[in-house]
Design an enzyme around this catalytic site. Sequence first.
Site, mmCIF file in Angstrom:
data_model
loop_
_atom_site.group_PDB
_atom_site.id
_atom_site.type_symbol
_atom_site.label_atom_id
_atom_site.label_comp_id
_atom_site.label_asym_id
_atom_site.label_seq_id
_atom_site.Cartn_x
_atom_site.Cartn_y
_atom_site.Cartn_z
ATOM 1 C CG ASP A 80 -0.432 23.023 0.219
ATOM 2 O OD1 ASP A 80 -0.242 23.397 -0.946
ATOM 3 O OD2 ASP A 80 -0.260 23.746 1.209
ATOM 4 C CG HIS A 86 -3.456 21.933 -8.367
ATOM 5 N ND1 HIS A 86 -4.613 22.127 -9.092
ATOM 6 C CD2 HIS A 86 -3.708 22.430 -7.144
ATOM 7 C CE1 HIS A 86 -5.522 22.710 -8.331
ATOM 8 N NE2 HIS A 86 -4.980 22.908 -7.145
#
Length: 337
Positions: free
Chosen positions: A13, A43
Amino acid sequence: MVTTIVVGGFFGDEGKGKIVAHIANTDNPTIIARGGVGPNAGHTVLKNGVKHGVRMVPSGFVYDNARLLIGAGVLVDPVVLDREVSILGVGDRLGVDYRCSIIEEKHIIEDKGTEMLAKKIGTTGTGCGPANKERVMRSALQAKDFPSLKKYLTDVSQECNDAISRGENIIIEGSQGFGISLYYGTYPFVTSKDTSASQLAADVGVGPTRIDEVVVVFKAFPTRVGEGPFPTEMSPNEAKGYGIEEFGTVTGRARRIGYWDGKMARYSAMINGATQAAITGLDRIDPACKGVTDYDNLSDKVKQFLDQAEKDAGVPFTILSTGPEEHEIIDLRKIKK
């Protein structure tokens, strides 16, 4: 012309999608190849102001002139892949290595039903662990055996190495983060394979001597989804004080928030063989810096943070993200060379 690996430096992340997209739009690669585990990492990428969450297609799809490849080391979920190809319209650019292993429905059921994985580890439930287990036991279904993937099949390692030999730019993008590497992460609270830059090169079949740059991506305030050690974790109230509230792209679970971890940054840069670093979330260090695109216009507070982060990691910080939008970025790669 360079071959660049982009790898996550913390627990995932970190904003790798945005960094890959920026490098792609700047460096004009002919190939963007994805390594990593599989669809258990998402993503988030912006293209023309539209937000996309991708789990199988390389996040560099935003650069329209690149061939998009999924390396042999990646697990493929055909259902997820077909959905993303349909939404993004990238089927004519996509190549899947014929040696990729397939995630089947039975793997997802096992992943969600295994108490240790689902409750103790906090798995995403996408079937990656069981699929990799079957791969190790040499009984997995491969992409070459799956009819719906036939139109995409290719030898990714051959394509990548041929492009390198022609002197073209290529990007190898990772998924997940260094902190959940099977080998170097917080075992057993890890994913089902290594996630370091060396593994990413192997995933797409490019040897270590052909890699020119390794960009490790950090986050000013690291985050983690699921269980496991998090030495710099702050309380939810502290996170709210910084205005930080995030949720995982794949699971939707709330992300745990932490302070900058200089010790982990150095170790991550070392194992990944980083030549440079990118950092996201600088606008959370100082909200006044949101959207700044010139280093000289950053506040002293942010510059001091960056100076310390560089000392911690031991590599130059060359790509600085000051917000989520595509243009909210500072690229110092040419200046710091």
